[in-house]
Design a protein around this motif. Structure first.
Motif, PDB file in Angstrom:
ATOM      1  N   UNK A   1      -7.501  84.334  26.273  1.00 35.03           N
ATOM      2  CA  UNK A   1      -7.089  83.200  25.450  1.00 35.03           C
ATOM      3  C   UNK A   1      -7.720  83.282  24.067  1.00 35.03           C
ATOM      4  N   UNK A   2      -6.917  83.034  23.036  1.00 38.63           N
ATOM      5  CA  UNK A   2      -7.401  82.999  21.659  1.00 38.63           C
ATOM      6  C   UNK A   2      -6.725  81.835  20.938  1.00 38.63           C
ATOM      7  N   UNK A   3      -7.498  81.097  20.125  1.00 37.79           N
ATOM      8  CA  UNK A   3      -6.933  80.013  19.340  1.00 37.79           C
ATOM      9  C   UNK A   3      -7.225  78.657  19.940  1.00 37.79           C
ATOM     10  N   UNK A   4      -6.229  77.774  19.901  1.00 37.73           N
ATOM     11  CA  UNK A   4      -6.427  76.398  20.377  1.00 37.73           C
ATOM     12  C   UNK A   4      -6.803  76.360  21.854  1.00 37.73           C
ATOM     13  N   UNK A   5      -7.668  75.424  22.179  1.00 38.73           N
ATOM     14  CA  UNK A   5      -8.051  75.167  23.566  1.00 38.73           C
ATOM     15  C   UNK A   5      -6.860  74.603  24.334  1.00 38.73           C
ATOM     16  N   UNK A   6      -6.779  74.911  25.626  1.00 40.82           N
ATOM     17  CA  UNK A   6      -5.707  74.377  26.449  1.00 40.82           C
ATOM     18  C   UNK A   6      -6.254  73.939  27.802  1.00 40.82           C
ATOM     19  N   UNK A   7      -5.431  73.184  28.521  1.00 41.39           N
ATOM     20  CA  UNK A   7      -5.672  72.894  29.934  1.00 41.39           C
ATOM     21  C   UNK A   7      -4.862  73.904  30.737  1.00 41.39           C
ATOM     22  N   UNK A   8      -5.555  74.700  31.531  1.00 37.96           N
ATOM     23  CA  UNK A   8      -4.908  75.685  32.400  1.00 37.96           C
ATOM     24  C   UNK A   8      -4.972  75.137  33.822  1.00 37.96           C
ATOM     25  N   UNK A   9      -3.823  74.924  34.413  1.00 41.65           N
ATOM     26  CA  UNK A   9      -3.739  74.354  35.765  1.00 41.65           C
ATOM     27  C   UNK A   9      -3.550  75.484  36.767  1.00 41.65           C
ATOM     28  N   UNK A  10      -4.539  75.675  37.636  1.00 42.89           N
ATOM     29  CA  UNK A  10      -4.483  76.756  38.617  1.00 42.89           C
ATOM     30  C   UNK A  10      -4.313  76.158  40.004  1.00 42.89           C
ATOM     31  N   UNK A  11      -3.217  76.491  40.650  1.00 38.00           N
ATOM     32  CA  UNK A  11      -2.858  75.844  41.897  1.00 38.00           C
ATOM     33  C   UNK A  11      -2.998  76.713  43.125  1.00 38.00           C
ATOM     34  N   UNK A  12      -2.117  76.482  44.071  1.00 34.85           N
ATOM     35  CA  UNK A  12      -2.144  77.164  45.358  1.00 34.85           C
ATOM     36  C   UNK A  12      -0.960  78.120  45.456  1.00 34.85           C
ATOM     37  N   UNK A  13      -0.889  78.880  46.539  1.00 34.22           N
ATOM     38  CA  UNK A  13       0.168  79.883  46.682  1.00 34.22           C
ATOM     39  C   UNK A  13       1.426  79.346  47.363  1.00 34.22           C
TER      40      UNK A  13
END
Length: 234
Positions: free
Chosen positions: A161-173
């Protein structure tokens, strides 16, 4: 947001095989990657909004290396854009991917190794990504929950990741719904997911405009570079 920015952020195992390594890329390395991404975005296949099979258009803009991704397959030429062959995947980015994997998975001798997932041994050296998806997010762009499953290889995905901060949502399979974990990804962060988490659903529900560090060359927006092994011949 970033209320604890004055305190070091520690590497975290988000799920089995999924590791967040904050601040892995130095500002200088980020600047190198931003310059490379700008060059790739000019062609031979330009940065574009991907059109989905149902007619929808993705809000992020994408350019690919090595193999061209379009929903939901890979090809050597960008038949949905201009028919040109995509830019080659550079050897130096293969090395970055191998080092990232070694660091995230705690390979013996890796600088900054987390050591939280168990030794991977030769996996870092065997890792040979042959495609990269480079996504650019402006302040309004989002990415819905999805799986990276067009690859024939089950090797981990390396995400930078480069630049603006984000919310990364990591879920299930199993589904796009809960349970999931929201992770704040800041410029320079590394996120790796493989093993039991390789096919977990994930997405980006929010970007925080104006949080990019101009020293990286990114004055606004977010770049996300994901390295993958396609497992495809040739």
């Amino acid at each position: 947001m970033n209320g604890d920015a004055l305190f070091p952020r520690e590497p975290t195992v988000i799920a089995p095989g999924a590791v967040h390594v904050p601040g892995w890329l130095s500002v200088e390395r980020q600047g190198e990657l931003v310059g490379a991404c700008r060059s790739w975005a000019r062609g031979p296949v330009p940065l574009r909004h991907t059109v989905l099979p149902g007619g929808g258009v993705m809000s992020v803009r994408t350019v690919c290396l090595g193999w061209h991704w379009q929903p939901y397959r890979y090809s050597r030429t960008a038949d949905d854009v201009n028919g040109a062959r995509v830019a080659p995947f550079p050897d130096w980015l293969v090395e970055w991917g191998r080092t990232a994997l070694a660091v995230a998975y705690g390979d013996v001798g890796a600088v900054g190794a987390v050591g939280a997932v168990g030794a991977v041994g030769a996996v870092g050296q065997e890792y040979t990504p042959d495609t990269a998806l480079i996504n650019f997010y402006d302040g309004a762009a989002r990415m819905g929950m999805h799986q990276d499953k067009e690859e024939r290889s089950g090797a981990p995905v390396v995400s930078l990741s480069i630049g603006d901060t984000c919310v990364f949502r990591f879920g299930n399979t199993e589904s796009r719904g809960r349970p999931y974990t929201d992770v704040e990804l800041v410029s320079g962060d590394l996120f790796v997911f493989g093993g039991p988490s390789r096919f977990a659903y994930h997405g980006v529900p929010k970007v925080y405009p104006g949080t990019a560090d101009p020293a990286t060359g990114m004055h606004s927006g977010r770049l996300n570079i994901t390295l993958r092994e396609t497992g495809l011949p040739g």
